[in-house]
Enzyme design. Structure first.
Site, PDB file in Angstrom:
ATOM      1  N   LYS A 145       1.165   0.882   5.671  1.00 24.34           N
ATOM      2  CA  LYS A 145       2.244  -0.061   5.989  1.00 24.34           C
ATOM      3  C   LYS A 145       3.088   0.367   7.184  1.00 24.34           C
ATOM      4  O   LYS A 145       3.370  -0.441   8.073  1.00 24.34           O
ATOM      5  CB  LYS A 145       3.145  -0.248   4.762  1.00 24.34           C
ATOM      6  CG  LYS A 145       4.371  -1.090   5.060  1.00 24.34           C
ATOM      7  CD  LYS A 145       5.020  -1.640   3.828  1.00 24.34           C
ATOM      8  CE  LYS A 145       5.955  -0.670   3.177  1.00 24.34           C
ATOM      9  NZ  LYS A 145       6.722  -1.320   2.092  1.00 24.34           N
ATOM     10  N   GLY A 173      10.407   4.879   6.225  1.00 22.34           N
ATOM     11  CA  GLY A 173       9.513   4.482   7.323  1.00 22.34           C
ATOM     12  C   GLY A 173       9.338   2.983   7.439  1.00 22.34           C
ATOM     13  O   GLY A 173       8.898   2.489   8.471  1.00 22.34           O
ATOM     14  N   ARG A 208       1.450  -5.060  -0.654  1.00 21.33           N
ATOM     15  CA  ARG A 208       1.633  -6.467  -0.284  1.00 21.33           C
ATOM     16  C   ARG A 208       1.313  -6.763   1.186  1.00 21.33           C
ATOM     17  O   ARG A 208       1.255  -7.929   1.586  1.00 21.33           O
ATOM     18  CB  ARG A 208       3.069  -6.910  -0.629  1.00 21.33           C
ATOM     19  CG  ARG A 208       3.236  -7.136  -2.126  1.00 21.33           C
ATOM     20  CD  ARG A 208       4.486  -7.913  -2.398  1.00 21.33           C
ATOM     21  NE  ARG A 208       5.670  -7.069  -2.322  1.00 21.33           N
ATOM     22  CZ  ARG A 208       6.858  -7.502  -1.925  1.00 21.33           C
ATOM     23  NH1 ARG A 208       7.027  -8.745  -1.550  1.00 21.33           N
ATOM     24  NH2 ARG A 208       7.892  -6.681  -1.899  1.00 21.33           N
ATOM     25  N   ASN A 230      -2.286  -6.936  53.200  1.00 24.21           N
ATOM     26  CA  ASN A 230      -2.452  -8.265  52.623  1.00 24.21           C
ATOM     27  C   ASN A 230      -3.854  -8.360  52.047  1.00 24.21           C
ATOM     28  O   ASN A 230      -4.841  -8.174  52.753  1.00 24.21           O
ATOM     29  CB  ASN A 230      -2.244  -9.308  53.722  1.00 24.21           C
ATOM     30  CG  ASN A 230      -2.169 -10.709  53.136  1.00 24.21           C
ATOM     31  OD1 ASN A 230      -2.969 -11.073  52.276  1.00 24.21           O
ATOM     32  ND2 ASN A 230      -1.213 -11.488  53.588  1.00 24.21           N
TER      33      ASN A 230
HETATM   34  C1  UD1 Z   1      14.421   1.656  -3.089  1.00 20.03           C
HETATM   35  C2  UD1 Z   1      15.661   2.125  -3.835  1.00 20.03           C
HETATM   36  C3  UD1 Z   1      16.584   0.930  -4.037  1.00 20.03           C
HETATM   37  C4  UD1 Z   1      16.936   0.304  -2.718  1.00 20.03           C
HETATM   38  C5  UD1 Z   1      15.672  -0.074  -1.951  1.00 20.03           C
HETATM   39  C6  UD1 Z   1      16.021  -0.489  -0.554  1.00 20.03           C
HETATM   40  C7  UD1 Z   1      14.998   3.971  -5.252  1.00 20.03           C
HETATM   41  C8  UD1 Z   1      14.642   4.387  -6.626  1.00 20.03           C
HETATM   42  N1  UD1 Z   1      15.272   2.663  -5.076  1.00 20.03           N
HETATM   43  O1  UD1 Z   1      13.744   0.767  -3.935  1.00 20.03           O
HETATM   44  O2  UD1 Z   1      17.760   1.347  -4.681  1.00 20.03           O
HETATM   45  O3  UD1 Z   1      17.740  -0.835  -2.903  1.00 20.03           O
HETATM   46  O4  UD1 Z   1      14.781   1.051  -1.859  1.00 20.03           O
HETATM   47  O5  UD1 Z   1      14.896  -0.977   0.104  1.00 20.03           O
HETATM   48  O6  UD1 Z   1      15.081   4.800  -4.380  1.00 20.03           O
HETATM   49  N2  UD1 Z   1       8.184   6.070  -0.980  1.00 20.03           N
HETATM   50  C9  UD1 Z   1       7.514   7.258  -0.840  1.00 20.03           C
HETATM   51  N3  UD1 Z   1       7.083   7.897  -1.930  1.00 20.03           N
HETATM   52  C10 UD1 Z   1       7.296   7.413  -3.180  1.00 20.03           C
HETATM   53  C11 UD1 Z   1       8.002   6.210  -3.329  1.00 20.03           C
HETATM   54  C12 UD1 Z   1       8.436   5.560  -2.210  1.00 20.03           C
HETATM   55  O7  UD1 Z   1       7.296   7.719   0.300  1.00 20.03           O
HETATM   56  O8  UD1 Z   1       6.867   8.082  -4.137  1.00 20.03           O
HETATM   57  C13 UD1 Z   1       8.641   5.360   0.220  1.00 20.03           C
HETATM   58  C14 UD1 Z   1       8.032   3.990   0.360  1.00 20.03           C
HETATM   59  O9  UD1 Z   1       6.836   4.053   1.109  1.00 20.03           O
HETATM   60  C15 UD1 Z   1       9.125   3.222   1.072  1.00 20.03           C
HETATM   61  C16 UD1 Z   1      10.400   3.874   0.579  1.00 20.03           C
HETATM   62  O10 UD1 Z   1      10.023   5.154   0.096  1.00 20.03           O
HETATM   63  O11 UD1 Z   1       9.077   3.413   2.461  1.00 20.03           O
HETATM   64  C17 UD1 Z   1      11.089   3.078  -0.516  1.00 20.03           C
HETATM   65  O12 UD1 Z   1      10.231   2.939  -1.618  1.00 20.03           O
HETATM   66  P1  UD1 Z   1      10.100   1.577  -2.408  1.00 20.03           P
HETATM   67  O13 UD1 Z   1       9.056   1.756  -3.425  1.00 20.03           O
HETATM   68  O14 UD1 Z   1       9.986   0.443  -1.464  1.00 20.03           O
HETATM   69  O15 UD1 Z   1      11.515   1.537  -3.136  1.00 20.03           O
HETATM   70  P2  UD1 Z   1      12.230   0.254  -3.689  1.00 20.03           P
HETATM   71  O16 UD1 Z   1      11.675  -0.060  -5.019  1.00 20.03           O
HETATM   72  O17 UD1 Z   1      12.253  -0.802  -2.679  1.00 20.03           O
END
Ligand code: UD1
Ligand code: MG
Length: 450
Positions: free
Chosen positions: A22, A104, A15, A359
């Protein structure tokens, strides 16, 4: 107790609609990953492991430029937060102590909050950071019973009853490192998203007789960034907090909402910052300095009692000693300006040293670049540089020397000498009058003919 950080930073950030990973998008002049690393640094971690995926090379470089001890592991496919954490297990196999999982893209967790989680670890095997959300949206929900965290349910998998819970998962988790990797290894992907959810470790832990709890923080700390709009909101939140902090620290901000700070700006007490000032990274302003309106500073140091601007630009390597004056439309780069020196109007000072009390006249330029290389200009103490002097570097002006205005200085000027290098002035008596008459009659003829 030794601490390790595991920072999840593999996601693409679809997004953001960007070529840049990101976590490398900046808030207050620093990639959000660095903000996350800085907040984690408050735990004084022995190890830091960055889990990178999209743009892993660039992400790793940024992390290691900031902390050369940071380790980077690759998560080639993003199969979920639990899978992400598992990628760090090899790097931390020789580590014993607590591991903290941070994101991150969640830059604002306060040091005090992480400390509170450390404290809670004395009583519980797994500690999750939660917050009461004004609008819980799609966050994971924390199912609790008193102090006990029973499980975390992802929005997609939650019942209506569970969706009504407002206590949400921030994503930050702390546990003994070996325990964490044991728990993570048991996660399955049989859920609505088909992902390995880190959040599943709570139920797994409890089924093994381990305890879990929640530490709460303010929602503003857990703000995650997924789009440019959220990045702009995060920038605004950072600036609002930083301005309040500067005011509380005894800095006068005449129009706080127009002053922009970088993540690492340092400003001493009793400094005055006028409206519309922008601080880029790596600026220190000592106590009692004044930064006047519409000035832009980055990578520079301003000492006590100095006055900068209005409309001044200090670029990296600008070092102002005490009581220096830098006036309007002056640009300074990689230059040390000694105590009490003045560069008051319309000048460029680059790759130079200026001695105490000198100066520098209006319009002075250090001609530091010959089209291929940069060269240095040395100006001694108590030098008077006449207006519109071109100093063709490399060149040195000795102490107590002087240059005549309009001079182009190409050779060193000894101490106490005057250097003058410009075309001699001629006087033609009456010539101006004759010229005006000639020009006016020419114009009159042309108008008549038209
Ligand atoms: C996650 C949590 C959710 C929480 C939310 C808070 C899980 C399953 N869910 O959901 O409970 O409320 O964060 O923001 O943990 N990332 C990786 N590798 C991956 C997947 C994600 O490095 O395989 C990183 C993403 O880049 C990001 C972070 O982990 O920085 C969170 O991942 P994201 O996909 O945003 O999780 P949410 O669905 O938001
Ligand atoms: Mg998210």
């Amino acid at each position: 107790m030794a601490t390790a950080l595991i920072i999840l930073a593999a996601g693409m950030g679809t997004r953001m609609n960007s070529e840049l990973p990101k976590v490398l998008h900046a808030i207050a002049g620093a990639p959000m990953l660095i903000h996350a690393m800085k907040s984690g640094a408050s735990l004084d971690p022995e190890r830091t492991v960055i889990v990178a995926g999209h743009g892993a090379t660039a992400v790793g470089k940024v992390a290691q430029d900031w902390d050369d001890r940071a380790e980077v592991v690759l998560q080639a496919e993003q199969l979920g937060t639990g899978h992400g954490v598992a990628q760090a297990s090899g790097a931390l196999s020789d580590f014993s102590g607590d591991a903290f999982v941070l994101y991150g893209d969640t830059p604002f967790i306060r040091p005090e909050t992480l400390t509170a989680m450390s404290a809670a670890r004395q009583f519980h095997d797994v500690v999750v950071l939660g917050f009461d959300a004004a609008d819980p949206g799609r966050y994971g929900r924390l199912v609790t019973s008193g102090e006990v965290l029973e499980r975390i349910v992802e929005f997609k998998d939650a019942s209506d009853e569970e969706r009504a819970i407002t206590l949400c998962n921030s994503g930050v988790v702390a546990a003994d490192s070996a325990t964490l990797f044991d728990l993570v290894a048991a996660i399955k992907n049989d859920n609505a998203a088909g992902e390995y959810y880190l959040t599943d470790i709570i139920e797994i832990a409890r089924s093994r007789g381990l305890s879990a709890t929640v530490v709460r923080c303010d929602e503003s700390e857990t703000m995650g960034i997924n789009s440019r709009a959220e990045l702009a909101v995060a920038e605004g939140a950072f600036q609002t907090a930083r301005r309040a902090e500067a005011l509380a620290d005894g800095v006068t901000l005449q129009a706080p909402e127009t002053v922009y700070f970088a993540h690492d700006t340092v400003i001493g007490r009793d400094s005055i910052i006028e409206p519309n000032v922008v601080f880029g990274p790596d600026v220190t302003v000592e106590s009692g300095a004044t930064i006047r309106a519409f000035s832009h500073l980055e990578g520079c140091h301003v000492s006590r009692g100095s006055v900068v601007g209005p409309y001044a630009r200090l670029r990296p390597g600008a070092e102002l000693a005490e009581n220096v004056k830098i006036g309007n439309f002056v640009e300074v780069k990689n230059a040390q300006i000694a105590e009490g020196a003045k560069v008051n109007h319309l000048s460029y000072i680059g790759d130079a040293t200026i001695g105490a009390g000198s100066n520098i006249g209006a319009g002075t330029i250090t001609c530091n670049y010959d089209g291929v290389s940069k060269h240095h200009t040395v100006i001694g103490a108590r030098v008077f540089v006449g207006s519109n002097t071109m100093l063709v570097a490399p060149v040195t002006l000795g102490d107590d020397s002087m240059t005549a205005s309009g001079s182009v200085i190409t050779r060193d000027v000894p101490a106490e000498a005057l250097a003058l290098s410009r075309a001699p002035q001629e006087i033609k008596l009456g010539l101006a009058k004759r010229m005006f008459e000639k020009l006016k009659s020419k114009k009159a003829k042309a108008t008549k003919g038209a």
